[in-house]
Each structure stands twice: as structure tokens, then as C-alpha cells.
Design an enzyme around this catalytic site. Structure first.
Site, mmCIF file in Angstrom:
data_model
loop_
_atom_site.group_PDB
_atom_site.id
_atom_site.type_symbol
_atom_site.label_atom_id
_atom_site.label_comp_id
_atom_site.label_asym_id
_atom_site.label_seq_id
_atom_site.Cartn_x
_atom_site.Cartn_y
_atom_site.Cartn_z
ATOM 1 C CB ILE A 496 37.216 30.874 40.542
ATOM 2 C CG1 ILE A 496 37.064 31.815 41.733
ATOM 3 C CG2 ILE A 496 36.037 29.927 40.425
ATOM 4 C CD1 ILE A 496 35.834 32.703 41.637
ATOM 5 N N GLY A 497 40.626 31.110 41.312
ATOM 6 C CA GLY A 497 41.784 31.969 41.075
ATOM 7 C C GLY A 497 42.781 31.837 42.206
ATOM 8 N N GLY A 502 46.399 34.680 48.176
ATOM 9 C CA GLY A 502 45.873 33.352 48.527
ATOM 10 C C GLY A 502 44.943 32.877 47.424
ATOM 11 C CB VAL A 504 39.691 33.708 44.476
ATOM 12 C CG1 VAL A 504 38.287 34.277 44.434
ATOM 13 C CG2 VAL A 504 40.703 34.809 44.752
ATOM 14 C CE LYS A 518 42.267 38.934 47.339
ATOM 15 N NZ LYS A 518 42.175 40.284 46.778
ATOM 16 C CG ASP A 614 48.242 45.673 41.767
ATOM 17 O OD1 ASP A 614 48.121 44.602 42.409
ATOM 18 O OD2 ASP A 614 48.937 45.746 40.730
#
Ligand SMILES: *[C@@H]1O[C@H](CO)[C@@H](O)[C@H](O)[C@H]1NC(C)=O
Ligand SMILES: *[C@@H]1O[C@H](CO)[C@@H](O)[C@H](O)[C@H]1NC(C)=O
Ligand SMILES: *[C@@H]1O[C@H](CO)[C@@H](O)[C@H](O)[C@H]1NC(C)=O
Ligand SMILES: *[C@@H]1O[C@H](CO)[C@@H](O)[C@H](O)[C@H]1NC(C)=O
Ligand SMILES: *[C@@H]1O[C@H](CO)[C@@H](O)[C@H](O)[C@H]1NC(C)=O
Ligand SMILES: *[C@@H]1O[C@H](CO)[C@@H](O)[C@H](O)[C@H]1NC(C)=O
Ligand SMILES: *[C@@H]1O[C@H](CO)[C@@H](O)[C@H](O)[C@H]1NC(C)=O
Length: 831
Positions: A496-497, A502, A504, A518, A614
């Protein structure tokens, strides 16, 4: 150095007894001069001639003899050669008779001492040989040994020293020595379809490195070269390890000889530190400073003393981003033998940057155990088309044989072409592939129990840095098998990401809990430290507006984090680029308020402030009720205390969100998060990427663009068109003022997260006060002129609106993690 008077008996003895194929090279030409010296100087087994004995090679004007006492020499190499010098106030030249044409070393020794009125460090001069400019407007602050080689085809070699205007030249010692013909060949070792003509090149040795081994001094090299160790060039030492088996090295006729590189170079190497993880997939990278604007001859030295059997090792070799030896199998190129020295030459395109990166990494093509090796490396600068080896230009005008002196400015203006293409020399590698059993998946899974003994706290596991003991029992260590099961063995269709860390995956634990998993790239550059930071941070902090960590897995060197699943993905995914229905103004305000609460808690909820570092829309996640939670604590730091003792304050964060003050001063405070959050507020309002290079220049950076309109009092001109007419002017004004204050140049002028939170709540009240729902309008000027920059950049299917975490994409700079980019620019110990 160039002395080859070794004992013939010893040589024969070693060939017979040790089986070495030593070439036994004896140079036809061998001039060694200790300039300025009254007596011969012996270095190792070599005798450098006293200056007066060499004066026949020097034509008038001969210049001045200078000397200095040894004790004033503080160089790394207190060689007596540096004790004396010859100073040339005018242009002077050495002429050496050449008895055998071919390539010759020219080694020049410089040490800038002070002699009478001459401060040699003030000298500035050029040196040329044949038609080549070796040095141009050169000056020297330190001990320096410059090594060049040129192919001399006439019967003499003239080396000219020309002072720059109002200056003088000097020289401490010089060697002119024949090079074995096979050392640098035109084509044999380079099988060059693309580059031919190495024999006509003048070369300057930029770097000569013994990977994974000691410094090899000239006395231990048949051609009197010095090889330096590689540690200081490694980009990440933790990814590499040394290996040594010098005795195993077996030179084979037809491949590399001991003249190509000595046994100590071939018998030691640097390899991947895969820590017994069969899933390791990373590169070992070295970085070398080079002069931009030149082509380089890169020579790789290999010798597989690691493998236990043939065809166990397949790897890739990169120069910058180009794979120059895909799936290299050393046992195949070396006649199906192990431990045979072998080398590979490549010629780079003209370099643009002042760094050359050399990487090795495992080949994906084979199921071999992931490893990659490099034994030695030489990087040699090639003369440019103007015949120059030095950054500036022009061949010395005093050299009668020189061709046009037209200066060519090289390097800086090469433009934006970044990729270093390789005019390489490609060996045809016959590859024999041997499939090794895939050992990656163990089927023996340990049953997992949430409260059982299989889980243990990470306090014991990661005992450095901030303590995680207090709340550590919230996070559980998951066996790898459970994670595999939850993600259907990391099914690609469950991704999904994708982010810097790395991939997910969506997953479901066997009790039905939905999770986001993740999985870090094994030992990715950012990897381990951020993995640990995230576990520590999230184990300590429990808050409605912070994403919860359910567990982690570090079996088999995995770096896996398991989070609560956030049904609605990222805030970013609801603003632009994903096709999700757009959020109403009220929803947006609530999301902003929720994430402000999360950040406020981070800044104040704990004994020491925690700085997220972040903050961006891709790190704000939305649950099934669109409640916002702040995620991704990989870069987080606790307040100043850790900052001083901890490794790095290198600037990290994401382009477009980065606090300019933090960037300038590398001083980390909570106000850096406030700045980034201000950018998020504008992003929420304008629904466009924070950096959009496709836009006209003044619009590229959202923060600048929005501030410009805000200062004009016309922010409504650029808001998300779907919000047009739906925001109460008061609410918009409050919101915009808040965002503006967050973006103040100096941290002290920015509000605290608590103030931001309060102002956003006020903006929400102003919105709700009179216009219930988002029916209509009537208020003035609500039409956004700028259509949102909707680019569907996602390369992963996000149509199910489950795009959790950042989906990275080349065009989407806002998602580019700064850590990689700037950790190179900013020295680690930031302050
Ligand atoms: C210096 O070395 C040269 C060459 O090896 C030799 O011919 C000469 O005799 C030496 N001179 C002295 C003073 O030792
Ligand atoms: C340096 O030069 C002076 C005179 O020029 C001489 O007397 C002295 O011996 C020299 N020293 C060395 C180390 O060559
Ligand atoms: C000169 O060399 C020494 C030893 O290698 C080094 O410590 C020093 O920083 C160098 N100085 C300059 C100006 O490069
Ligand atoms: C030197 O140059 C000549 C002429 O180009 C060439 O024939 C010879 O092979 C070269 N020698 C070496 C060692 O490069
Ligand atoms: C040469 O190599 C040998 C063995 O590796 C080592 O003992 C010796 O110190 C080296 N000599 C020099 C001058 O580096
Ligand atoms: C190794 O480096 C090359 C060149 O930069 C890159 O293309 C490749 O993806 C890297 N491999 C890994 C595993 O990081
Ligand atoms: C280096 O100089 C030689 C001889 O002048 C020339 O043939 C060659 O093209 C030059 N190399 C490059 C890369 O321009």
C-alpha cells in the site's frame, strides 16, 4: 618510486618456491634524482642521484639549490627526498634520453619549505611533458607526490617547469621510469568497442586503493606504487567488512600479474556485511573526490578468495549509477579457478560532479548467496582534448613542441547532464549459473501470542540512547513467521505504499486486527538507526493523534514495524494526486487540529521535547473516521540533550517542508516542526504539491508562493478551487495568519504548537459560527484561480484509498527524503 634492483636470486627463488608469476620487470629507463641534494639519497633499495650528478639532464637556467633541515619536516612521509629542492625562478627543463619507447612514469615530489626569501608554498607554476599539461598554475601546501604516466615514442622526454607570472617553480625529487608495456594497454585488457586509444593518453593517478587491507608501501610493490586502505572512502562502513587470505592468491598467465597489482592487494578485499542474512540486498559504496570535466580510467582489481567453490559469487559493479559488470562471476572469467587475480578497466564519460562513486552489490539474477567483493581500485585521470590533465588549461608556452595553447574551460559548464555514461570496456562474461537452494523461507513458525513469552520488551534489545523501558511492553516483538502470515508472505499485491525505508503492506493478524506492515530494506542506508528510533519513540508515546505501533520484528536482520491500520491513508492522498474525494473545509480543519494535537503532545507531553523532524502531509494518516494521526518517527529526536551527544544533526526532512533556519544553522528545535506544519497548512488550503517543478518558477515552491499571496492579502486567489465559496472569510483569515506565522524566518518568531492548535480551533469556530454545513457561498471572492495541480504520480494502486504512507515517485519532490541528499552535504557533527 622507481627502483627495481631487486635480487635476481630471490626473484627466481620466489617464482620456483611460491609459484608466483612475477614478471620480474626491469625498467629500461630509470632516472631518479634528489633535486638540490649534495649527495646520493637512498630510499629503500633505490638510489636517488645527487643533484650535481643529474645536472646534465637539466638545461640552463638551472635555478637555485635549496635545502632545509629534516626536523622542520612534519609530513606523513619524512622521506629525505623532501629535505632539498631546486627552485626555478625562470622556465627550466629536464631532458631525459629514452632508450626504450613506451609508457613512462613521471613522479614529482613536492614539499613546500621556506628557504631564504623563497617560501615554496607561495610558488605557482606549470609542468608539461611531451605535449601534455601535467600541472597548471599549481601550488602546493603540503607534501605531495604526483604520479603521471605518458607514452614516450621519441628518444627523449622533456619535462618543462614554467613559473606563473611573478612566481617561481620548485621540485624536491623526480622519477622517470619505464612502465611495463602490458600495464596499460590500448585494447587487450579493455576489449574496447567504445574506448580505444589508451596508449595515447597521458594519465594521472588520482587514487590507488587496497580494499579491505593495509596500506601497501612502495617497497612491497614491484612497480613501487603506494596503495592506501579504503575505509575512509566508504560511504557506510557498517555495510562493509574486510576479508583477507593473501596466501591463497594464484596469479594465472594471461590474466593479472604481480605488476598489475601485488599479492597483498589481491589477497585482501572488502565485501558486503550481510550479517548472515540471505535476503541482504544493498550496495557497498565508495566515494572519491575527482576533478570534474575529465574522463577517468577506472581499474577494478578482483580476486575471489572468499568462495568455497566455483560459481558461488555473482555481483554487480557500478560506477556512479551505471552497472559496468552485470552479474560478474569471477570463477568463469578466471578459467574456472578461484583466487585468480583479475582486473577490469573502464573509461568514464567526462565527469560532471567532483565525486566518483564506486559500488558493488549482489546480482539479482542468481539465487546465489548475496555477496559482492572488491580487492583493489585505481582511478586515473585522462588528459582532455586540449592535452591537459589539470583543471585549468593551456600547455606551457615554453614547450616548443606544444600544440595550440588555446585554453579550454572544462567541467563547470557541462550542464545538467548528470548521468555518467560509460564509454566502457565490456568484457564478455560467460556466465554459468548455478541455482542454489533458496534458503530464505523457513517454514517453522513459532506460534505467536500477544501476551505470551515469545514477546519481549525492546528495552533489552535496544539498550542505547533514550530509554524505552517505561512503555515498552506496549510493543511486541513478532516472530517473522507471523508477519509473513499476516501479509500473505509479503504479497506484492498487498503493498500500500513505498518509501525510502522500504515497502508498506496491508496485513491481518490471525485475531483479525488489521495492520500496516512496514518492511525495511535490509540494512538500507537510512535503515537501522531509524528503525530503532521509531520503535523507541512509538513505544514511549501513546496518543490518540499519534499512530500506534503494534509490534516489530527483527528476526533474521529484518526491520519490520507493525502499525495500526489507517483506513484512509495519508492526508496528502486526500488533497491531490490520488482521485480521492476532496475533503470539506471543516474536515480539513479537523485534520489539521488533530495533527497539531499530536505534535503538541510530542513537543510537550514528555519530560523532554521530541522533535518529529519530518512533518509533512504524507506523514499524517487518517483513520476510518478521518481522524488524523501523525506517523513516521524514524527521524525524530528528543530535545537538545540527545542532540549534543548523539551522532548527527545532519539536516534531515523533506524538500519543500524544511525549516530554512534549521537548514542554515543545523539547530534543531520544535520550531522546525512548526515551520513544516505551516507548509502543511498551506498545502491543505491550496491542495497542490509543496514542490512542483512543472510550474512556472515563482510557483514551484508552495511556501514561497503562498506567502507571496498572503502578504498581498489575496491568498483566496490561490486556494483549492473545490473550497471556493465555502470558507468563511474570518476562518480563512485566521487560518492563513496562523500558517504565515509558522513560516516566520526565525524560529523565535514562530508560534508554539500549542498556539497553532488554539488558532486552528478558533478558525474552526469561526467557520461553524454562521455557515452550518458547506452549502453555499455569499461571502466574497471565494474563487480560487489556480486549479489544483493534480498529477497522479502514484505508482502503486491507491484506488482503494488505502494509500498509507508515502508513495515515492521521481517527480514528486515533496516525498523525497532529505536525509539521503543532505547527509552528504552537511557534516555529521552538525554543531
Ligand atoms: C651516486 O649514485 C650513482 C649511481 O648509483 C653512482 O654512480 C655514484 O658513484 C654515487 N655517488 C656517490 C657520491 O655515492
Ligand atoms: C644545505 O646547504 C648548505 C649550503 O648551501 C650546506 O652547507 C648544507 O650542508 C646543506 N645541508 C643539507 C642537509 O644538504
Ligand atoms: C598536510 O598533511 C597533514 C598530514 O597528512 C595533514 O594533517 C594536514 O591537514 C595537511 N595540511 C593541509 C593544509 O592540507
Ligand atoms: C606508445 O605509442 C605508440 C604509437 O602510438 C604505440 O605503437 C605503442 O604501442 C604505445 N605503447 C604503449 C606501451 O602504450
Ligand atoms: C611488506 O609486507 C610485509 C608482509 O606483508 C610486511 O611485513 C612489511 O612490513 C611490508 N613492508 C613495508 C615497507 O610496508
Ligand atoms: C546499487 O547501486 C546502483 C547504482 O546506483 C543502483 O542502481 C542499485 O539499485 C543499487 N542496489 C541496491 C540494492 O541498492
Ligand atoms: C589525450 O591526448 C591525446 C594526444 O594528444 C589525444 O589523442 C586524446 O584524444 C586526448 N584524450 C582525450 C580524452 O581527449
Amino acid at each position: 618510486m622507481g627502483c627495481f634492483k631487486f635480487d635476481l636470486f630471490i626473484w627466481v627463488f620466489s617464482v620456483l618456491c611460491l609459484g608466483l608469476l612475477c614478471s620480474g620487470f626491469v625498467p629500461a629507463d630509470n632516472y631518479l634524482i634528489d633535486c638540490g641534494s649534495l649527495a646520493n639519497t637512498t630510499v629503500g633499495k633505490c638510489v636517488f642521484l645527487a643533484d650535481n650528478l643529474a645536472s646534465k639532464y637539466l638545461s640552463s637556467p638551472k635555478g637555485v639549490v635549496a635545502n632545509v633541515s629534516l626536523k622542520s619536516i612534519t609530513s606523513f612521509d619524512d622521506s629525505p627526498l623532501y629535505q632539498t629542492a631546486r627552485i626555478f625562478p625562470e622556465s627550466s627543463k629536464y631532458t631525459f634520453p629514452i632508450s626504450q619507447s613506451g609508457r613512462h612514469w613521471i613522479r614529482l615530489y613536492f614539499y613546500p619549505f621556506t628557504f631564504g626569501s623563497y617560501d615554496l608554498s607561495k610558488a605557482k607554476f606549470s609542468v608539461s611533458a611531451q605535449n601534455f599539461a601535467l600541472l597548471t598554475d599549481f601550488s602546493v601546501q603540503n607534501t605531495s607526490l604526483k604520479e603521471f604516466s605518458v607514452n614516450v615514442t621519441s628518444d627523449s622526454l622533456v619535462i618543462t617547469f614554467t613559473p606563473s607570472s611573478n612566481s617561481f617553480a620548485f621540485l624536491n625529487a623526480i622519477e622517470v621510469v619505464s612502465v611495463p608495456d602490458q600495464l596499460i594497454t590500448d585494447d587487450a585488457s579493455t576489449v574496447s568497442e567504445k574506448f580505444q586509444g589508451l596508449t595515447n593518453q597521458a594519465l594521472e593517478t588520482a587514487w590507488r586503493v587496497n580494499m579491505g587491507g593495509p596500506r601497501v608501501s612502495f617497497e612491497n610493490d614491484t612497480l613501487w606504487r603506494t596503495w592506501v586502505p579504503d575505509q575512509s572512502f566508504l560511504v557506510n562502513e557498517n555495510l562493509a567488512q574486510d576479508f583477507s587470505n593473501i596466501a591463497a592468491v594464484k596469479y594465472e598467465a594471461g590474466l593479472a600479474t604481480a605488476d598489475i597489482a601485488p599479492q597483498t592487494v589481491y589477497g585482501t578485499l572488502t565485501e558486503m556485511n550481510s550479517a548472515n542474512n540471505p535476503n541482504s540486498n544493498f550496495n557497498v559504496t565508495w566515494e572519491f573526490t575527482v576533478d570534474p570535466g575529465f574522463q577517468y580510467l577506472v581499474r577494478f582489481h578482483f580476486c575471489d578468495v572468499v568462495s568455497k567453490a566455483l560459481n558461488q559469487l555473482y555481483f554487480n559493479v557500478y560506477v556512479d549509477s551505471s552497472n559496468v559488470a552485470p552479474d560478474l562471476d569471477l570463477s568463469s572469467v578466471a578459467f574456472n579457478k578461484l583466487a585468480v587475480p583479475y582486473y577490469l578497466d573502464f573509461v568514464t564519460a567526462s565527469t560532471v560532479r567532483n565525486k566518483l562513486r564506486i559500488s558493488i552489490g549482489p546480482s539479482a539474477e542468481n539465487n546465489a548467496y548475496p555477496n559482492a567483493i572488491l580487492n583493489g581500485l585505481e582511478i586515473m585521470k585522462m588528459n582532455n582534448s586540449a592535452g591537459s590533465l589539470s583543471g585549468a588549461n593551456s600547455v606551457s608556452s615554453s614547450n616548443p613542441g606544444s600544440k595550440s595553447n588555446v585554453g579550454v574551460i572544462v567541467g563547470a559548464s557541462v550542464g545538467s547532464f548528470i548521468a555518467v555514461a560509460l564509454a566502457g570496456v565490456l568484457f564478455v562474461l560467460c556466465r554459468r549459473r548455478k541455482r542454489l537452494a533458496d534458503q530464505g523461507h523457513s517454514k517453522t513458525w513459532i506460534p505467536f501470542s500477544m501476551n505470551g513469552t515469545n514477546s519481549h520488551t525492546m528495552g533489552s534489545k535496544y539498550s542505547y540512547g533514550t530509554t524505552a523501558s517505561a512503555a515498552s511492553n506496549y510493543s511486541y516483538r513478532f516472530p517473522f513467521g507471523v508477519v509473513q502470515e499476516a501479509t500473505s508472505n509479503f504479497d506484492e499485491s498487498w503493498v500500500i505504499g513505498i518509501g525510502g525505508f522500504g515497502k508498506v503492506y496491508k496485513g491481518t493478524l490471525n485475531d483479525g486486527t488489521k495492520v500496516a506492515v512496514k518492511r525495511g530494506n535490509p540494512r538500507s542506508q537510512q535503515g537501522l538507526a531509524e528503525f530503532r528510533t521509531e520503535i523507541e519513540m512509538l513505544s514511549q508515546f501513546r496518543h490518540r493523534h499519534l499512530v500506534s505501533l503494534i509490534g516489530y520484528c527483527d528476526d533474521k536482520n529484518e526491520m519490520i514495524l507493525i502499525y495500526e491500520y489507517m483506513e484512509n491513508g495519508t492526508l496528502k492522498g486526500h488533497l491531490y494526486g490520488s482521485g480521492n474525494p476532496s475533503l470539506s473545509w471543516k474536515q480539513r480543519l479537523e485534520v489539521c487540529i488533530g495533527s497539531a494535537r499530536g505534535l503538541h503532545y510530542l513537543h510537550t507531553g514528555y519530560a523532554k521535547a521530541v522533535i518529529h523532524r519530518d512533518v509533512k502531509s504524507a506523514n499524517i494518516l487518517l483513520d476510518e473516521n478521518l481522524m488524523a494521526k501523525v506517523a513516521d518517527f524514524g527521524l525524530s529526536k528528543t530535545g537538545p540533550e540527545i542532540d549534543q551527544t548523539h551522532v548527527s544533526t545532519a539536516v534531515k526532512g523533506s524538500f519543500g517542508y524544511l525549516d530554512p533556519e534549521y537548514f542554515r544553522r543545523q539547530q534543531l528545535t520544535e520550531k522546525s516542526d512548526v515551520y513544516s506544519f505551516g507548509v502543511v497548512l498551506f498545502e491543505v488550503l491550496c491542495a497542490r504539491p509543496v514542490i512542483d517543478p512543472s510550474l512556472p518558477r515563482e510557483m514551484v515552491n508552495l511556501a514561497e508562493w503562498a506567502m507571496k499571496w498572503q502578504k498581498k492579502g489575496q491568498l483566496e486567489q490561490i486556494i483549492d478551487s473545490t473550497l471556493a465559496g465555502k470558507i468563511r472569510p474570518d476562518s480563512l483569515r485566521k487560518f492563513a495568519e496562523t500558517a504565515e506565522k509558522c513560516l516566520a524566518d526565525y524560529g523565535v518568531d514562530r508560534p508554539s504548537m500549542g498556539d497553532v492548535l488554539w488558532n486552528l480551533e478558533y478558525a474552526l469556530q469561526l467557520q461553524e459560527a454562521e455557515i452550518p454545513g458547506d452549502t453555499e457561498e455569499n461571502s466574497t471572492n471565494m474563487i480560487g484561480e489556480l486549479s489544483p495541480q493534480v498529477n497522479n504520480l502514484n505508482n502503486v494502486d491507491t484506488s482503494d484509498s488505502a494509500a498509507q504512507f508515502e508513495v515515492s515517485s521521481v517527480d514528486d519532490l515533496s516525498g523525497v527524503s532529505m536525509s539521503k541528499v543532505f547527509s552528504q552535504l552537511v557534516k555529521s557533527e552538525g554543531r
